[in-house]
Design an enzyme around this catalytic site. Structure first.
Site, PDB file in Angstrom:
ATOM      1  N   PRO A 226       0.785  -1.236   0.000  1.00 35.02           N
ATOM      2  CG  PRO A 226      -0.045  -1.039   2.165  1.00 35.02           C
ATOM      3  CD  PRO A 226       0.768  -1.946   1.290  1.00 35.02           C
ATOM      4  CG  ASP A 249      -0.915  -0.167 -12.072  1.00 40.21           C
ATOM      5  OD1 ASP A 249      -0.829  -0.032 -13.297  1.00 40.21           O
ATOM      6  OD2 ASP A 249      -1.513  -1.104 -11.514  1.00 40.21           O
ATOM      7  CE  LYS A 271      -5.264  -0.683 -15.196  1.00 39.99           C
ATOM      8  NZ  LYS A 271      -5.331  -1.925 -14.488  1.00 39.99           N
ATOM      9  CB  ILE A 307      -6.880  -7.587  -3.503  1.00 41.04           C
ATOM     10  CG1 ILE A 307      -6.459  -8.830  -2.729  1.00 41.04           C
ATOM     11  CG2 ILE A 307      -8.045  -6.859  -2.837  1.00 41.04           C
ATOM     12  CD1 ILE A 307      -7.551  -9.597  -2.053  1.00 41.04           C
ATOM     13  CB  THR A 332      -4.609  -6.267  -0.048  1.00 46.88           C
ATOM     14  OG1 THR A 332      -5.574  -5.509  -0.782  1.00 46.88           O
ATOM     15  CG2 THR A 332      -5.234  -6.753   1.242  1.00 46.88           C
ATOM     16  CG  MET A 384     -10.877   1.817  -6.356  1.00 43.78           C
ATOM     17  SD  MET A 384     -10.899   0.729  -7.765  1.00 43.78           S
ATOM     18  CE  MET A 384     -11.237  -0.846  -7.018  1.00 43.78           C
TER      19      MET A 384
HETATM   20  C1  LIG Z   1      -7.471  -0.406  -8.040  1.00 46.61           C
HETATM   21  S1  LIG Z   1      -7.531  -0.645  -6.335  1.00 46.61           S
HETATM   22  C2  LIG Z   1      -6.085  -1.560  -6.124  1.00 46.61           C
HETATM   23  C3  LIG Z   1      -6.028  -2.316  -4.852  1.00 46.61           C
HETATM   24  C4  LIG Z   1      -4.726  -3.020  -4.661  1.00 46.61           C
HETATM   25  N1  LIG Z   1      -4.530  -4.054  -5.608  1.00 46.61           N
HETATM   26  C5  LIG Z   1      -4.615  -3.574  -3.237  1.00 46.61           C
HETATM   27  O1  LIG Z   1      -4.539  -4.791  -3.064  1.00 46.61           O
HETATM   28  O2  LIG Z   1      -4.580  -2.777  -2.304  1.00 46.61           O
HETATM   29  C6  LIG Z   1      -7.123   0.926  -5.748  1.00 46.61           C
HETATM   30  C7  LIG Z   1      -7.767   1.273  -4.420  1.00 46.61           C
HETATM   31  O3  LIG Z   1      -7.062   0.676  -3.361  1.00 46.61           O
HETATM   32  C8  LIG Z   1      -7.168   1.497  -2.206  1.00 46.61           C
HETATM   33  N2  LIG Z   1      -5.812   1.852  -1.760  1.00 46.61           N
HETATM   34  C9  LIG Z   1      -4.657   1.414  -2.271  1.00 46.61           C
HETATM   35  N3  LIG Z   1      -3.605   1.900  -1.586  1.00 46.61           N
HETATM   36  C10 LIG Z   1      -4.126   2.658  -0.604  1.00 46.61           C
HETATM   37  C11 LIG Z   1      -3.567   3.430   0.444  1.00 46.61           C
HETATM   38  N4  LIG Z   1      -2.244   3.498   0.639  1.00 46.61           N
HETATM   39  N5  LIG Z   1      -4.388   4.077   1.278  1.00 46.61           N
HETATM   40  C12 LIG Z   1      -5.732   4.013   1.127  1.00 46.61           C
HETATM   41  N6  LIG Z   1      -6.315   3.306   0.151  1.00 46.61           N
HETATM   42  C13 LIG Z   1      -5.533   2.639  -0.713  1.00 46.61           C
HETATM   43  C14 LIG Z   1      -7.939   2.736  -2.617  1.00 46.61           C
HETATM   44  O4  LIG Z   1      -9.297   2.498  -2.308  1.00 46.61           O
HETATM   45  C15 LIG Z   1      -7.720   2.751  -4.108  1.00 46.61           C
HETATM   46  O5  LIG Z   1      -8.719   3.469  -4.778  1.00 46.61           O
END
Ligand SMILES: C[S@@+](CC[C@H](N)C(=O)[O-])C[C@H]1O[C@@H](n2cnc3c(N)ncnc32)[C@H](O)[C@@H]1O
Length: 462
Positions: A226, A249, A271, A307, A332, A384
């Protein structure tokens, strides 16, 4: 970074040291190690320097400093205990554009040397840019213990074979692969155990049987976590360091990108919501094409590739093209962000289940299984979900969840920019809008959110 780390070749070139005491002696020793032609300028000369002079290792000018003495030097070090002299040396050297180091006076230096780990021909220099020399020395001693003294021998043997390898392989990529395979194999152990001839024989053998043709490429589908680079897995880091090209990404943090091999080609495929730099089908095809060209392709994604990461679609295309791949899970967002926000996703008293939901469907609508999301004794994590937050909260309340249910939105969780808004379902959208939170943000709904005031531990920016 405020100073460029460079290795400066001073062999057989004129270097000047102003000062004749102990500190000057240490600096002269260093310059001599790098084969500089050293002239010491000082009214008097310490015992060790006199011995060097007698042995013809240095030249000596018995004089006080004056600027014209610097003419023609490739580098100057001022090591006197007279601040005025040190300053004068610095001014004169800068005027002549000669790199100058003044011992213990970073403001007067145009270069510093850092803490050195010498495994010649492998040399490592650690610098804290003058902020914390003791920390730099501490890091040096840690590296010292990790690198057996014989590492220099490995580099020397590799140097002996350099021209042969260059002739044998037609491209830099093939040469690099050859060396990577060699250094990951038994050669290192042979050198470390003193069997240097056996190591040379092994290199001969490997050179004879290696092909001068690209081997098949492959794809590493890697979860970059993250944001906090410390959350990467060992395997992720290893593959990040050995890729030829990295397709990444928007969500991969800058700090994580810093760990990708420096000279890997970087391809940004963007993206962000509604704004795909490359359509998914083209990303899939790009990965396959790069691997079929023989490259080791790092497909680096935020969080975990499986995920809400479309990792499944990408490897399906790779399978269709017969491209080998491996998948490296990442932490994730739900796991990383909830941990750093002090919100356990399950808890014996409050939640026996946890749902991961995407708040944004392919066609832009929000059409979720509200009944399932409204069940009691569970935590709902919404990825998201920022754009549709008001609608999501309203639907949950409409399907029976209490308007007072604790809920939180966490922006850029695990990073030094992390922000958390804690509220209730009824007020969450309003509070988040007032705080101006932006993507990437994660929403957590459930009784567990009320544990945060007791359990939060992470202070962003600290
Ligand atoms: C396309 S999804 C990808 C998720 C990613 N594959 C995962 O496993 O975390 C993108 C969403 O993940 C969440 N996200 C990812 N990194 C984050 C972070 N550091 N803080 C808060 N939300 C995060 C947000 O909701 C963002 O819009």
């Amino acid at each position: 970074m405020q100073a460029l780390p460079i290795f400066f070749n001073i062999a057989q070139r004129p270097c000047i040291v102003i000062g004749g005491g102990d500190v000057a002696t240490r600096k002269v020793g260093m310059l001599r190690k790098a084969q500089g032609e050293v002239t010491v300028i000082s009214p008097a000369l310490g015992g060790e320097l006199q011995t060097m002079l007698a042995a013809g290792e240095i030249q000596y000018l018995a004089a006080s400093f004056s600027p014209e003495q610097l003419t023609g030097a490739c580098l100057v070090i001022a090591a006197t205990d007279d601040t005025a002299v040190n300053e004068a040396v610095s001014v004169a050297a800068r005027r002549l554009n000669i790199p100058v180091n003044v011992v213990d006076a970073p403001a007067l230096c145009t270069f510093t040397m850092g803490s050195i780990i010498d495994r010649s021909p492998v040399v490592i220099a650690v610098s804290s840019e003058g902020n914390a020399p003791v920390l730099a020395r501490h890091i040096r001693s840690k590296i010292e213990t990790m690198l057996p003294a014989a590492y220099g021998r490995i580099a020397a043997i590799a140097g002996e074979f350099r021209d042969q390898v260059k002739t044998r392989f037609s491209t830099t990529q093939l040469r690099r692969r050859f060396w990577e395979e060699v250094l990951n194999g038994p050669l290192v152990e042979r050198v470390l155990s003193g069997q240097e001839q056996a190591a040379r024989d092994l290199l001969d053998e490997l050179l004879a049987k290696s092909e001068d043709a690209p081997s098949r490429g492959e794809v590493y589908l890697v979860g970059g976590g993250p944001g906090d680079p410390d959350l990467l897995t060992f395997r992720a880091l290893r593959l990040m360091q050995q890729c030829d090209v990295c397709v990444y990404d928007k969500l991969v943090s800058k700090e994580v990108m810093e760990l990708v091999r420096r000279d890997a080609e970087l391809i940004y495929v963007g993206k962000s919501r509604d704004q795909h730099t490359l359509p998914q089908e083209e990303i899939n095809a790009l990965l396959a094409r790069l691997a079929l060209e023989g490259k080791r392709v790092l497909r680096l994604k935020g969080g975990d590739p499986f995920i809400f990461g479309r990792g499944g679609e990408e490897i399906e295309t790779l399978m269709q093209h017969g491209v080998p791949f491996q998948v490296v899970p990442g932490i994730t967002a739900a796991n990383g962000v909830s941990s750093y926000a002090g919100i356990p996703l399950t808890h014996r008293d409050y939640a026996q289940a946890c749902l991961f939901i995407t708040g944004h469907l392919k066609d832009g609508t929000i059409d979720l299984d509200w009944q399932a999301m409204a069940r009691p004794r569970q935590t709902v994590v919404i990825y998201m979900g920022l754009v549709g937050l008001a609608q999501i909260c309203a639907q949950l309340v409409a399907h029976g969840v209490s308007p007072d249910m604790p809920a939180a939105v966490i922006q850029q969780g695990t990073t030094h920019k992390q922000r958390v808004v804690e509220s209730t379902l009824e007020n969450l959208a309003r509070d988040v809008a007032a705080a101006g939170l932006k993507p990437p943000s994660l929403t957590i709904v459930g009784e567990v959110v009320k544990l945060r005031p007791r359990l939060h531990w992470f202070t962003p920016g600290a």
